[in-house]
Write a protein that holds these residues in place. Structure first.
Motif, mmCIF file in Angstrom:
data_model
loop_
_atom_site.group_PDB
_atom_site.id
_atom_site.type_symbol
_atom_site.label_atom_id
_atom_site.label_comp_id
_atom_site.label_asym_id
_atom_site.label_seq_id
_atom_site.Cartn_x
_atom_site.Cartn_y
_atom_site.Cartn_z
ATOM 1 N N THR A 19 0.826 -1.177 0.117
ATOM 2 C CA THR A 19 0.148 -0.033 -0.152
ATOM 3 C C THR A 19 1.143 1.247 0.016
ATOM 4 N N THR A 20 0.574 2.166 -0.702
ATOM 5 C CA THR A 20 1.402 3.313 -1.061
ATOM 6 C C THR A 20 1.032 4.389 0.274
ATOM 7 N N VAL A 21 2.025 4.861 0.844
ATOM 8 C CA VAL A 21 1.504 5.636 2.133
ATOM 9 C C VAL A 21 1.845 7.211 1.388
ATOM 10 N N ALA A 22 1.389 8.023 2.216
ATOM 11 C CA ALA A 22 1.198 9.487 1.720
ATOM 12 C C ALA A 22 2.445 10.024 1.160
ATOM 13 N N GLU A 23 3.520 9.848 1.870
ATOM 14 C CA GLU A 23 5.071 10.303 1.385
ATOM 15 C C GLU A 23 5.592 9.549 0.246
ATOM 16 N N GLY A 24 4.886 8.666 -0.290
ATOM 17 C CA GLY A 24 5.255 7.911 -1.399
ATOM 18 C C GLY A 24 6.040 6.692 -0.861
ATOM 19 N N ARG A 25 6.295 6.341 0.158
ATOM 20 C CA ARG A 25 7.056 5.104 0.749
ATOM 21 C C ARG A 25 5.989 3.972 0.870
ATOM 22 N N THR A 26 6.396 2.655 0.426
ATOM 23 C CA THR A 26 5.485 1.797 0.836
ATOM 24 C C THR A 26 5.787 1.126 2.007
ATOM 25 N N VAL A 27 4.860 0.421 2.457
ATOM 26 C CA VAL A 27 5.298 -0.276 4.087
ATOM 27 C C VAL A 27 6.155 -1.146 3.925
ATOM 28 N N GLU A 28 6.372 -1.598 2.494
ATOM 29 C CA GLU A 28 7.602 -2.624 2.496
ATOM 30 C C GLU A 28 8.674 -1.939 2.553
ATOM 31 N N GLN A 29 8.997 -0.625 2.005
ATOM 32 C CA GLN A 29 10.248 0.052 2.255
ATOM 33 C C GLN A 29 10.438 0.439 3.618
ATOM 34 N N LYS A 30 9.473 0.971 4.365
ATOM 35 C CA LYS A 30 9.498 1.342 5.713
ATOM 36 C C LYS A 30 9.835 0.123 6.757
ATOM 37 N N VAL A 31 9.402 -1.099 6.349
ATOM 38 C CA VAL A 31 9.954 -2.252 7.302
ATOM 39 C C VAL A 31 11.371 -2.168 6.899
ATOM 40 N N LEU A 32 11.678 -2.474 5.690
ATOM 41 C CA LEU A 32 13.227 -2.699 5.410
ATOM 42 C C LEU A 32 14.114 -1.552 6.095
ATOM 43 N N GLU A 33 13.602 -0.361 6.085
ATOM 44 C CA GLU A 33 14.493 0.678 6.493
ATOM 45 C C GLU A 33 14.605 0.405 7.832
ATOM 46 N N SER A 34 14.060 -0.218 8.751
ATOM 47 C CA SER A 34 14.015 -0.507 10.023
ATOM 48 C C SER A 34 15.246 -1.464 10.564
ATOM 49 N N ASN A 35 15.792 -2.177 9.375
ATOM 50 C CA ASN A 35 16.810 -3.167 9.723
ATOM 51 C C ASN A 35 18.231 -2.507 10.341
ATOM 52 N N PRO A 36 18.561 -1.378 9.697
ATOM 53 C CA PRO A 36 19.665 -1.058 10.296
ATOM 54 C C PRO A 36 19.908 -0.420 11.672
ATOM 55 N N VAL A 37 18.740 -0.293 12.288
ATOM 56 C CA VAL A 37 18.564 0.383 13.515
ATOM 57 C C VAL A 37 19.352 -0.393 14.607
ATOM 58 N N LEU A 38 19.027 -1.631 14.983
ATOM 59 C CA LEU A 38 19.548 -2.429 15.959
ATOM 60 C C LEU A 38 20.964 -2.808 15.751
ATOM 61 N N PRO A 39 21.337 -3.223 14.680
ATOM 62 C CA PRO A 39 22.938 -3.338 14.346
ATOM 63 C C PRO A 39 23.654 -2.192 14.560
ATOM 64 N N ALA A 40 23.127 -0.947 14.219
ATOM 65 C CA ALA A 40 24.008 0.128 14.703
ATOM 66 C C ALA A 40 24.590 0.328 15.778
ATOM 67 N N SER A 41 23.936 -0.400 16.919
ATOM 68 C CA SER A 41 24.573 -0.283 18.369
ATOM 69 C C SER A 41 24.769 -1.756 18.884
ATOM 70 N N GLY A 42 24.233 -2.631 18.229
ATOM 71 C CA GLY A 42 24.428 -3.938 18.730
ATOM 72 C C GLY A 42 25.277 -4.872 18.176
ATOM 73 N N ASN A 43 25.977 -4.576 16.823
ATOM 74 C CA ASN A 43 26.833 -5.533 16.257
ATOM 75 C C ASN A 43 28.466 -5.159 16.629
ATOM 76 N N ALA A 44 29.073 -6.179 16.608
ATOM 77 C CA ALA A 44 30.694 -6.265 16.724
ATOM 78 C C ALA A 44 31.430 -7.332 16.040
ATOM 79 N N LYS A 45 32.338 -6.994 15.615
ATOM 80 C CA LYS A 45 33.167 -7.989 15.029
ATOM 81 C C LYS A 45 33.889 -9.147 15.884
ATOM 82 N N THR A 46 33.505 -10.120 15.380
ATOM 83 C CA THR A 46 34.112 -11.477 16.318
ATOM 84 C C THR A 46 34.846 -12.376 15.401
ATOM 85 N N VAL A 47 35.378 -13.406 15.813
ATOM 86 C CA VAL A 47 36.426 -14.217 14.840
ATOM 87 C C VAL A 47 35.708 -15.099 14.030
ATOM 88 N N ARG A 48 34.309 -15.211 14.177
ATOM 89 C CA ARG A 48 33.436 -15.809 13.386
ATOM 90 C C ARG A 48 32.547 -15.048 12.394
#
Ligand SMILES: Nc1ncnc2c1ncn2[C@@H]1O[C@H](COP(=O)(O)OP(=O)(O)OP(=O)(O)O)[C@@H](O)[C@H]1O
Length: 80
Positions: A38-67
């Motif tokens: 469904t197209t939302v008012a500002e022209g972004r679909t729900v699909e786009q909004k859901v996918l744009e939320s993906n980087p939020v947690l990794p921005a502060s909760g990811n780290a480099k490990t040996v694996r």
């Protein structure tokens, strides 16, 4: 889901670096595409909004490990 009309769950598990995060992003993209075009008012679909939320947690909760150079150091529960 469409035929039964009820919610279903997907459990993604595996050792560190197995690809859980990448796999989850593909799952989310598919579910959002199938159910959220469904197209939302500002022209972004729900699909786009859901996918744009993906980087939020990794921005502060990811780290480099040996694996995994970009390892999620937290559990994730996503409800769409
Ligand atoms: N489908 C894929 N296509 C291409 N590369 C992938 C794919 N799945 C995983 N990878 C590669 O493997 C790496 C680790 O994947 P990912 O971060 O999804 O693992 P993970 O299981 O979530 O790890 P962790 O539990 O440490 O967070 C990615 O950075 C990527 O380089």
């Amino acid at each position: 889901m469409i035929i039964e009309g009820i919610s279903q769950s997907i459990l993604v598990s595996g050792e560190s670096g197995a690809g859980k995060t990448e796999s989850t992003k593909l799952h989310m993209r598919y579910v959002a595409y199938m159910g959220g075009r469904t197209t939302v008012a500002e022209g972004r679909t729900v699909e786009q909004k859901v996918l744009e939320s993906n980087p939020v947690l990794p921005a502060s909760g990811n780290a480099k490990t040996v694996r995994n150079n970009n390892s999620s150091r937290f559990g994730k529960f996503v409800e769409i």
